[in-house]
Design a protein around this motif. Structure first.
Motif, PDB file in Angstrom:
ATOM      1  N   ILE A 174      -7.350  -0.528  -1.447  1.00 34.81           N
ATOM      2  CA  ILE A 174      -6.574  -0.693  -2.674  1.00 34.81           C
ATOM      3  C   ILE A 174      -7.303  -0.137  -3.903  1.00 34.81           C
ATOM      4  CG2 ILE A 174      -5.395  -2.337  -4.156  1.00 34.81           C
ATOM      5  CD1 ILE A 174      -4.143  -1.800  -1.330  1.00 34.81           C
TER       6      ILE A 174
ATOM      7  N   LEU B 207      -6.772   3.570  -3.838  1.00 34.04           N
ATOM      8  CA  LEU B 207      -5.400   3.914  -4.209  1.00 34.04           C
ATOM      9  C   LEU B 207      -5.228   3.847  -5.724  1.00 34.04           C
ATOM     10  CD1 LEU B 207      -2.477   4.526  -3.387  1.00 34.04           C
ATOM     11  CD2 LEU B 207      -2.156   2.075  -2.970  1.00 34.04           C
TER      12      LEU B 207
ATOM     13  N   HIS C 190      -2.705  -7.461  -5.944  1.00 32.89           N
ATOM     14  CA  HIS C 190      -3.102  -7.653  -4.547  1.00 32.89           C
ATOM     15  C   HIS C 190      -4.133  -8.762  -4.442  1.00 32.89           C
ATOM     16  CE1 HIS C 190      -2.526  -5.125  -0.810  1.00 32.89           C
ATOM     17  NE2 HIS C 190      -3.362  -6.052  -0.364  1.00 32.89           N
TER      18      HIS C 190
ATOM     19  N   GLY D 184      -8.402  -1.743   3.143  1.00 34.87           N
ATOM     20  CA  GLY D 184      -7.777  -0.673   3.917  1.00 34.87           C
ATOM     21  C   GLY D 184      -7.979  -0.770   5.412  1.00 34.87           C
TER      22      GLY D 184
ATOM     23  N   THR E  24       0.847  -1.176   0.000  1.00 37.21           N
ATOM     24  CA  THR E  24       0.000   0.000   0.000  1.00 37.21           C
ATOM     25  C   THR E  24       0.888   1.234   0.000  1.00 37.21           C
ATOM     26  OG1 THR E  24      -1.913   1.069   1.065  1.00 37.21           O
ATOM     27  CG2 THR E  24      -0.185   0.218   2.528  1.00 37.21           C
ATOM     28  N   ARG E  25       0.269   2.399  -0.050  1.00 38.45           N
ATOM     29  CA  ARG E  25       1.035   3.640   0.024  1.00 38.45           C
ATOM     30  C   ARG E  25       0.845   4.238   1.408  1.00 38.45           C
ATOM     31  NH1 ARG E  25      -1.908   7.713  -2.060  1.00 38.45           N
ATOM     32  NH2 ARG E  25      -1.999   8.472   0.069  1.00 38.45           N
TER      33      ARG E  25
ATOM     34  N   HIS F 232      -0.582  -2.458  -9.808  1.00 39.10           N
ATOM     35  CA  HIS F 232      -0.668  -2.957  -8.437  1.00 39.10           C
ATOM     36  C   HIS F 232      -1.304  -4.345  -8.473  1.00 39.10           C
ATOM     37  CE1 HIS F 232      -1.244  -1.972  -3.977  1.00 39.10           C
ATOM     38  NE2 HIS F 232      -1.763  -3.194  -4.128  1.00 39.10           N
TER      39      HIS F 232
ATOM     40  N   GLY G 254      -3.081   2.484   5.286  1.00 37.89           N
ATOM     41  CA  GLY G 254      -3.113   2.839   3.878  1.00 37.89           C
ATOM     42  C   GLY G 254      -4.543   2.844   3.397  1.00 37.89           C
TER      43      GLY G 254
ATOM     44  N   ILE H 162      -1.930  -6.639   4.825  1.00 35.97           N
ATOM     45  CA  ILE H 162      -2.304  -5.347   4.249  1.00 35.97           C
ATOM     46  C   ILE H 162      -3.649  -5.566   3.561  1.00 35.97           C
ATOM     47  CG2 ILE H 162      -1.651  -3.486   2.683  1.00 35.97           C
ATOM     48  CD1 ILE H 162       1.248  -4.215   3.067  1.00 35.97           C
TER      49      ILE H 162
ATOM     50  N   TYR I 182      -7.123  -5.632   1.653  1.00 33.21           N
ATOM     51  CA  TYR I 182      -7.561  -5.017   0.401  1.00 33.21           C
ATOM     52  C   TYR I 182      -8.493  -3.830   0.651  1.00 33.21           C
ATOM     53  CZ  TYR I 182      -9.177  -5.122  -4.511  1.00 33.21           C
ATOM     54  OH  TYR I 182      -9.466  -4.823  -5.816  1.00 33.21           O
TER      55      TYR I 182
END
Length: 287
Positions: free
Chosen positions: A203, A206, A178, A189, A161-162, A176, A200, A185, A187
């Motif tokens: 996804i 993001l 995932h 968040g 993630t960021r 990306h 993060g 991490i 999906y």
């Protein structure tokens, strides 16, 4: 054992340590100051500068472990690609003040280190430099996209993630990958179920942020079994893609299974529905 140490051990076991895929080229261990990285060079390269992939290991990993696990050497032999495998300090990368481990707490400038690695690789084509990584390494790939300018043509985070601020990144192609069952991490968040919480956005959110930044057209969405690909064509030849693997956890799709460790430590098995390495190279080489 401290919580972070337990997480790093789990991730190391999860990523595995299989034998190198490529055996036709050579690996050179190189240093930049007190930092190290491994450079794989295929036995034969096309004339002129060659593309470079920077492969960033996950937490508790290393450059050697990443080289032995994710199949980039074999791809490099087939495609004529240079591959760099940098080593994080204390087997981790600094991507925010909270993550990860000592490098994050100490404010290590890993963006500067990876940028120096790119500049140090002889024969690399500056127009074809790509970064990928898993977990903590994929998070660093996002930091490279946020904090560098004109260094990377594309990034490919996996199970990542960021984190931290990214107010005005340069437009850059992003793929990306995932699993929607990732517990480390997640999906969506939400908080992960490991010992360390990594914050993060969801996804898909993001991915939408990068689509907006890259000025993309509406994505083309295809479903192939458990694999959903959402790929958008963007301004100036860039692309933004999200590959979601249904039922997959915190792993590099296509890597070797480790049934004993998975059973003993309740780890996620790697998905066999996708070869992440081949998928990333197909994306990189077409941008």
């Amino acid at each position: 054992m401290a919580p972070l140490t337990r997480l790093l051990v789990l991730i190391l076991l999860l990523t595995g340590c299989s034998a190198p895929d490529g055996d036709a080229g050579t690996t050179e261990e190189r240093t930049i100051g007190d930092r190290t990285y491994r450079l794989y060079r295929p036995a034969s390269l096309p004339d002129g500068p060659a593309p470079l992939v920077v492969m960033l290991h996950g937490g508790a990993g290393s450059g050697r472990q990443a080289q032995e696990t994710y199949g980039w050497d074999a791809l490099a032999d087939r495609e004529g690609v240079l591959v760099a495998y940098p080593d994080g300090l204390n087997r981790a990368w600094a991507v925010s003040g909270e993550c990860c481990g000592a490098p994050g707490r100490d404010g290590v400038d890993d963006v500067a280190f990876i940028t120096a690695v790119v500049a140090d690789v002889p024969g690399a084509d500056p127009a074809r430099v790509y970064a990928t990584g898993i977990s903590n390494g994929g998070m660093l790939a996002y930091r490279l996209a946020c904090d560098t300018h004109g260094v990377f043509a594309a990034i490919g985070p996996v199970a990542a993630t960021r984190t931290g601020d990214c107010p005005a990144p340069d437009p850059i192609s992003v793929l990306h990958i995932h699993g929607d069952a990732d517990r480390t991490i997640p999906y969506d968040g939400s908080d992960g179920k490991r010992d360390v919480v990594i914050e993060g956005p969801p996804i898909p959110e993001l991915h939408a942020q990068w689509q907006a930044r890259d000025d993309c057209a509406p994505p083309s969405v295809t479903v192939d079994g458990s694999v959903t690909r959402s790929i958008a064509d963007c301004a100036s030849g860039r692309r933004a893609g999200l590959i979601t693997v249904a039922g997959a956890g915190h792993q590099w799709p296509g890597s070797a299974a480790k049934p004993g460790a998975e059973l003993l430590l309740d780890l996620d098995p790697p998905s066999s529905a996708l070869d992440a390495t081949a998928e990333l190279w197909a994306f990189f080489s077409s941008t």
